[in-house]
Design a protein around this motif. Structure first.
Motif, PDB file in Angstrom:
ATOM      1  N   ALA A  75     -14.263  40.862  25.190  1.00 39.21           N
ATOM      2  CA  ALA A  75     -15.112  40.608  24.026  1.00 39.21           C
ATOM      3  C   ALA A  75     -15.311  39.112  23.836  1.00 39.21           C
ATOM      4  O   ALA A  75     -16.431  38.643  23.552  1.00 39.21           O
ATOM      5  N   ALA A  76     -14.235  38.350  23.972  1.00 42.78           N
ATOM      6  CA  ALA A  76     -14.342  36.902  23.783  1.00 42.78           C
ATOM      7  C   ALA A  76     -15.293  36.294  24.814  1.00 42.78           C
ATOM      8  O   ALA A  76     -16.112  35.413  24.481  1.00 42.78           O
ATOM      9  N   GLU A  77     -15.222  36.750  26.069  1.00 41.52           N
ATOM     10  CA  GLU A  77     -16.113  36.228  27.101  1.00 41.52           C
ATOM     11  C   GLU A  77     -17.565  36.551  26.782  1.00 41.52           C
ATOM     12  O   GLU A  77     -18.454  35.695  26.913  1.00 41.52           O
ATOM     13  N   VAL A  78     -17.806  37.784  26.353  1.00 34.11           N
ATOM     14  CA  VAL A  78     -19.174  38.216  26.052  1.00 34.11           C
ATOM     15  C   VAL A  78     -19.721  37.494  24.821  1.00 34.11           C
ATOM     16  O   VAL A  78     -20.860  37.004  24.805  1.00 34.11           O
ATOM     17  N   LEU A  79     -18.885  37.419  23.781  1.00 35.33           N
ATOM     18  CA  LEU A  79     -19.361  36.825  22.519  1.00 35.33           C
ATOM     19  C   LEU A  79     -19.638  35.328  22.666  1.00 35.33           C
ATOM     20  O   LEU A  79     -20.484  34.776  21.964  1.00 35.33           O
ATOM     21  N   ASP A  80     -18.914  34.697  23.554  1.00 32.94           N
ATOM     22  CA  ASP A  80     -19.130  33.264  23.759  1.00 32.94           C
ATOM     23  C   ASP A  80     -20.535  32.973  24.262  1.00 32.94           C
ATOM     24  O   ASP A  80     -21.067  31.874  24.058  1.00 32.94           O
ATOM     25  N   GLU A  81     -21.163  33.993  24.894  1.00 30.84           N
ATOM     26  CA  GLU A  81     -22.502  33.814  25.442  1.00 30.84           C
ATOM     27  C   GLU A  81     -23.571  34.560  24.628  1.00 30.84           C
ATOM     28  O   GLU A  81     -24.708  34.678  25.076  1.00 30.84           O
ATOM     29  N   THR A  82     -23.214  35.056  23.452  1.00 26.43           N
ATOM     30  CA  THR A  82     -24.125  35.904  22.678  1.00 26.43           C
ATOM     31  C   THR A  82     -24.584  35.206  21.408  1.00 26.43           C
ATOM     32  O   THR A  82     -23.793  34.530  20.726  1.00 26.43           O
ATOM     33  N   ASP A  83     -25.859  35.367  21.095  1.00 25.07           N
ATOM     34  CA  ASP A  83     -26.358  34.886  19.798  1.00 25.07           C
ATOM     35  C   ASP A  83     -25.755  35.747  18.694  1.00 25.07           C
ATOM     36  O   ASP A  83     -25.665  36.970  18.816  1.00 25.07           O
ATOM     37  N   LEU A 102     -25.448  41.226  18.838  1.00 18.41           N
ATOM     38  CA  LEU A 102     -24.039  41.621  18.871  1.00 18.41           C
ATOM     39  C   LEU A 102     -23.898  43.099  19.211  1.00 18.41           C
ATOM     40  O   LEU A 102     -23.027  43.497  19.995  1.00 18.41           O
ATOM     41  N   ASP A 103     -24.738  43.902  18.606  1.00 20.40           N
ATOM     42  CA  ASP A 103     -24.718  45.355  18.861  1.00 20.40           C
ATOM     43  C   ASP A 103     -24.918  45.612  20.365  1.00 20.40           C
ATOM     44  O   ASP A 103     -24.138  46.342  21.005  1.00 20.40           O
ATOM     45  N   HIS A 104     -25.942  45.008  20.940  1.00 23.34           N
ATOM     46  CA  HIS A 104     -26.261  45.232  22.353  1.00 23.34           C
ATOM     47  C   HIS A 104     -25.136  44.712  23.256  1.00 23.34           C
ATOM     48  O   HIS A 104     -24.693  45.416  24.193  1.00 23.34           O
ATOM     49  N   LEU A 157     -21.881  44.072  22.687  1.00 26.59           N
ATOM     50  CA  LEU A 157     -20.576  44.728  22.605  1.00 26.59           C
ATOM     51  C   LEU A 157     -20.629  46.166  23.107  1.00 26.59           C
ATOM     52  O   LEU A 157     -19.637  46.690  23.625  1.00 26.59           O
ATOM     53  N   ARG A 158     -21.784  46.806  22.993  1.00 25.24           N
ATOM     54  CA  ARG A 158     -21.889  48.159  23.565  1.00 25.24           C
ATOM     55  C   ARG A 158     -21.911  48.073  25.107  1.00 25.24           C
ATOM     56  O   ARG A 158     -21.333  48.940  25.792  1.00 25.24           O
ATOM     57  N   GLU A 159     -22.566  47.062  25.621  1.00 29.00           N
ATOM     58  CA  GLU A 159     -22.536  46.867  27.080  1.00 29.00           C
ATOM     59  C   GLU A 159     -21.125  46.524  27.558  1.00 29.00           C
ATOM     60  O   GLU A 159     -20.679  46.978  28.609  1.00 29.00           O
ATOM     61  N   ALA A 160     -20.418  45.733  26.722  1.00 24.76           N
ATOM     62  CA  ALA A 160     -19.045  45.376  27.087  1.00 24.76           C
ATOM     63  C   ALA A 160     -18.151  46.611  27.115  1.00 24.76           C
ATOM     64  O   ALA A 160     -17.263  46.740  27.976  1.00 24.76           O
ATOM     65  N   ALA A 161     -18.383  47.533  26.168  1.00 19.21           N
ATOM     66  CA  ALA A 161     -17.617  48.784  26.164  1.00 19.21           C
ATOM     67  C   ALA A 161     -17.879  49.577  27.438  1.00 19.21           C
ATOM     68  O   ALA A 161     -16.947  50.121  28.061  1.00 19.21           O
ATOM     69  N   ALA A 162     -19.145  49.614  27.842  1.00 20.40           N
ATOM     70  CA  ALA A 162     -19.490  50.331  29.077  1.00 20.40           C
ATOM     71  C   ALA A 162     -18.818  49.685  30.281  1.00 20.40           C
ATOM     72  O   ALA A 162     -18.357  50.381  31.203  1.00 20.40           O
ATOM     73  N   ASP A 163     -18.768  48.366  30.293  1.00 19.59           N
ATOM     74  CA  ASP A 163     -18.106  47.664  31.393  1.00 19.59           C
ATOM     75  C   ASP A 163     -16.650  48.114  31.538  1.00 19.59           C
ATOM     76  O   ASP A 163     -16.123  48.197  32.662  1.00 19.59           O
ATOM     77  N   ALA A 195     -17.740  53.309  22.110  1.00 21.05           N
ATOM     78  CA  ALA A 195     -17.886  52.204  21.163  1.00 21.05           C
ATOM     79  C   ALA A 195     -16.673  52.074  20.248  1.00 21.05           C
ATOM     80  O   ALA A 195     -16.188  50.955  19.984  1.00 21.05           O
ATOM     81  N   GLY A 196     -16.144  53.218  19.759  1.00 22.86           N
ATOM     82  CA  GLY A 196     -15.037  53.170  18.809  1.00 22.86           C
ATOM     83  C   GLY A 196     -13.836  52.407  19.313  1.00 22.86           C
ATOM     84  O   GLY A 196     -13.362  51.464  18.653  1.00 22.86           O
ATOM     85  N   PRO A 197     -13.280  52.782  20.476  1.00 24.17           N
ATOM     86  CA  PRO A 197     -12.115  52.058  21.001  1.00 24.17           C
ATOM     87  C   PRO A 197     -12.408  50.589  21.305  1.00 24.17           C
ATOM     88  O   PRO A 197     -11.483  49.769  21.319  1.00 24.17           O
ATOM     89  N   MET A 198     -13.677  50.252  21.560  1.00 24.57           N
ATOM     90  CA  MET A 198     -14.041  48.855  21.804  1.00 24.57           C
ATOM     91  C   MET A 198     -14.088  48.076  20.491  1.00 24.57           C
ATOM     92  O   MET A 198     -13.594  46.944  20.396  1.00 24.57           O
ATOM     93  N   PHE A 199     -14.658  48.694  19.483  1.00 21.86           N
ATOM     94  CA  PHE A 199     -14.890  47.962  18.241  1.00 21.86           C
ATOM     95  C   PHE A 199     -13.623  47.805  17.397  1.00 21.86           C
ATOM     96  O   PHE A 199     -13.473  46.810  16.690  1.00 21.86           O
ATOM     97  N   GLN A 200     -12.684  48.780  17.465  1.00 22.72           N
ATOM     98  CA  GLN A 200     -11.509  48.709  16.585  1.00 22.72           C
ATOM     99  C   GLN A 200     -10.685  47.439  16.794  1.00 22.72           C
ATOM    100  O   GLN A 200     -10.364  46.746  15.825  1.00 22.72           O
ATOM    101  N   PRO A 201     -10.308  47.083  18.010  1.00 20.54           N
ATOM    102  CA  PRO A 201      -9.516  45.849  18.160  1.00 20.54           C
ATOM    103  C   PRO A 201     -10.271  44.605  17.678  1.00 20.54           C
ATOM    104  O   PRO A 201      -9.659  43.683  17.124  1.00 20.54           O
ATOM    105  N   ILE A 202     -11.577  44.586  17.904  1.00 20.08           N
ATOM    106  CA  ILE A 202     -12.361  43.425  17.461  1.00 20.08           C
ATOM    107  C   ILE A 202     -12.372  43.364  15.931  1.00 20.08           C
ATOM    108  O   ILE A 202     -12.205  42.293  15.332  1.00 20.08           O
ATOM    109  N   ARG A 203     -12.570  44.535  15.294  1.00 17.33           N
ATOM    110  CA  ARG A 203     -12.605  44.573  13.818  1.00 17.33           C
ATOM    111  C   ARG A 203     -11.285  44.077  13.243  1.00 17.33           C
ATOM    112  O   ARG A 203     -11.260  43.257  12.317  1.00 17.33           O
ATOM    113  N   VAL A 204     -10.188  44.575  13.758  1.00 15.04           N
ATOM    114  CA  VAL A 204      -8.878  44.155  13.252  1.00 15.04           C
ATOM    115  C   VAL A 204      -8.664  42.671  13.522  1.00 15.04           C
ATOM    116  O   VAL A 204      -8.125  41.934  12.689  1.00 15.04           O
TER     117      VAL A 204
END
Length: 510
Positions: free
Chosen positions: A435-443, A449-451, A453-459, A464-473
């Motif tokens: 997530a940190a790598e992706v967000l560093d290059e994202t507007d 952000l939606d696009h 982080l969903r691509e990052a989850a697919a990677d 989406a849920g298991p990807m978003f929970q750690p980021i939210r916390v």
């Protein structure tokens, strides 16, 4: 003394400054205000401050503070203590008509006689039948006396009035004591002052609590003695606790004080709405109502006779209906309006600092800079669905304003993959690093952000849920937080990346 000649209603709210503004008194004020505004009438505020031994400046302040918070104005204002000459003159006029007499019984003796009879005392025949000559002689000699109303006696004589709520009321005159108009120190009693002022101010409807119902028999007699037509009376059902006891601060604590609701984060529109539903029912059975709608619908015919229960307990200090209505009212406020109302709660919580040297913001909050206001404006729509009281807002949104998150359990970062499968610290760490790598290059806007982080989850082969929970916390310090992408936009890229990297460090301790 003026007769009742007004064609439009003139109602009054007449509190005694002997305590805080009680919720029951607030409801009385509101019902009077609604009646006046519904009928194009006049709202009179009169401070009944003649009880000098019990009056306090703190009580006066509490009354005005509570009424100012409600935001309902009045048209005329009077202070009863400034009208004492009028009261004494009225008492003298009643005396000259033969409708009152001097009672020279020492005050302590009269009180003892009344208490020994357990309330059955009606009059002292020796004083009531004292000749005018003897009465004048004793008064001229300086002997102190109380002036008492000479209640008509005789079989079949009734004191009667029609109450707009409770209907026809009557009481045998033989059961009404010869009550005092003036005390032995020359000061008027509540009964006299109230009626004299009501007659002089041309009050047409007296809307007050049911606890005044028994006083009204005496008041009808005073109006008769004044030669004035009594106003229409309407007595409101009492507000009681769940156990049926009348609400009192001594027994039920601060929940009966108006300022308690203000400090807890009720908005006055919701508090007014709630109080109106205690003892009054609109014909359309609505619950959520704004001031304009309450004004349009209010009639005395809708007032109930049964006492109204305010439901609260140690676990739930406020009536659940009041809290629910407050949440509903919060959600219809504009973002700008709600932000302005939330601001003091964030300042008091220490989340927004005041600085007298800063330039005033567009909200005209001197000492609070524009950046803080701008952030709160962005936060407000994210939390408005999550709070019911404004005092809850700082706890719901503190992570937006804190430079460092409060400590939280690193295990919260571990995602739940499915109902049956729990992730581990290694998975959470992979999520955060990617997530940190992706967000560093994202507007940092919602769609980007939606696009991303969903691509990052697919990677990572995750939903989406298991990807978003750690980021939210990681960015909020909790699982239960406002929508993730909107939250991240408000926090900004730098803060989000810093908190994600700090979360990575926390995971190494597991």
């Amino acid at each position: 003394m003026s007769d009742q000649t007004a064609t439009k209603p003139r109602v009054r709210f007449a509190p005694s400054p002997t305590g805080f503004l009680h919720v029951g008194s607030a409801r009385t004020f509101i019902f009077n205000w609604l009646y006046a505004r519904h009928n194009g009438g006049t709202m009179v505020f009169r401070l009944d401050d003649t009880d000098v031994e019990r009056n306090t400046d703190a009580s006066v302040q509490s009354i005005f503070e509570g009424l100012r918070w409600l935001g309902l104005n009045w048209d005329e204002e009077y202070k009863q203590s400034e009208r004492l000459d009028l009261h004494r003159a009225a008492a003298q006029a009643i005396f000259e008509k033969g409708l009152a007499y001097r009672d020279f019984t020492p005050a302590h003796a009269a009180e003892g006689e009344a208490s020994s009879a357990q309330g059955a005392w009606l009059f002292n025949p020796g004083m009531r039948e004292l000749s005018r000559e003897a009465s004048d002689r004793r008064a001229a000699a300086g002997e102190p006396f109380a002036l008492r109303y000479r209640v008509p006696r005789g079989a079949g004589r009734l004191v009667q009035f029609n109450d707009a709520v409770y209907g026809e009321m009557s009481k045998p005159a033989d059961e009404v004591e010869d009550f005092a108009l003036l005390r032995s120190d020359g000061n008027p009693t509540y009964h006299l002052s109230s009626c004299v002022d009501d007659a002089d101010l041309r009050i047409t409807q007296i809307i007050r609590g049911q606890d005044h119902l028994t006083n009204t028999f005496k008041h009808v007699l005073i109006f008769e003695g004044l030669g004035a037509t009594p106003p229409q009376f309407a007595h409101l059902p009492l507000l009681v606790a769940p156990d049926g006891a009348k609400l009192s601060k001594r027994k039920h604590g601060p929940v009966v004080s108006v300022t308690t609701y203000r400090d807890a984060g009720f908005v006055p529109e919701a508090f007014i709405n709630f109080l109106c539903l205690l003892g009054w029912s609109p014909k359309n059975d609505l619950e959520f109502m704004q001031i304009a709608q309450l004004t349009e619908l209010f009639t005395l015919e809708g007032v109930n006779r049964s006492n109204a229960v305010v439901n609260f307990s140690e676990e739930t200090p406020f009536d659940p209906k009041a809290v629910h209505l407050n949440g509903e009212h919060l959600r219809v406020l504009s973002v700008e309006d709600l932000t302005q109302r939330l601001l003091p709660f964030f300042v008091n919580a220490g989340l927004i600092a005041t600085d007298p040297s800063s330039s005033p913001s567009s909200f005209e909050n001197g000492g609070i800079d524009d950046a803080a206001i701008k952030k709160l404006l962005a936060v407000t729509p994210l939390i408005r669905e999550r709070i019911r009281l404004m005092a809850e807002a700082p706890a719901a949104a503190d992570f937006f304003f804190l430079s460092e998150l409060p400590p939280y359990d690193p295990a919260e970062l571990i995602p739940q993959i499915s109902k049956k499968e729990q992730g581990d610290a290694a998975l959470a760490l992979r999520v955060l690093k990617h997530a940190a790598e992706v967000l560093d290059e994202t507007d940092f806007n919602h769609d980007a952000l939606d696009h991303a982080l969903r691509e990052a989850a697919a990677d990572l082969g995750l939903k989406a849920g298991p990807m978003f929970q750690p980021i939210r916390v990681a960015v909020c310090g909790r699982k239960n937080a406002p929508p993730l992408f909107e939250t991240m936009v408000v926090l900004g890229k730098e803060t989000c990346l810093t908190r994600i990297r700090q979360a990575e460090e926390k995971l190494t301790t597991l």
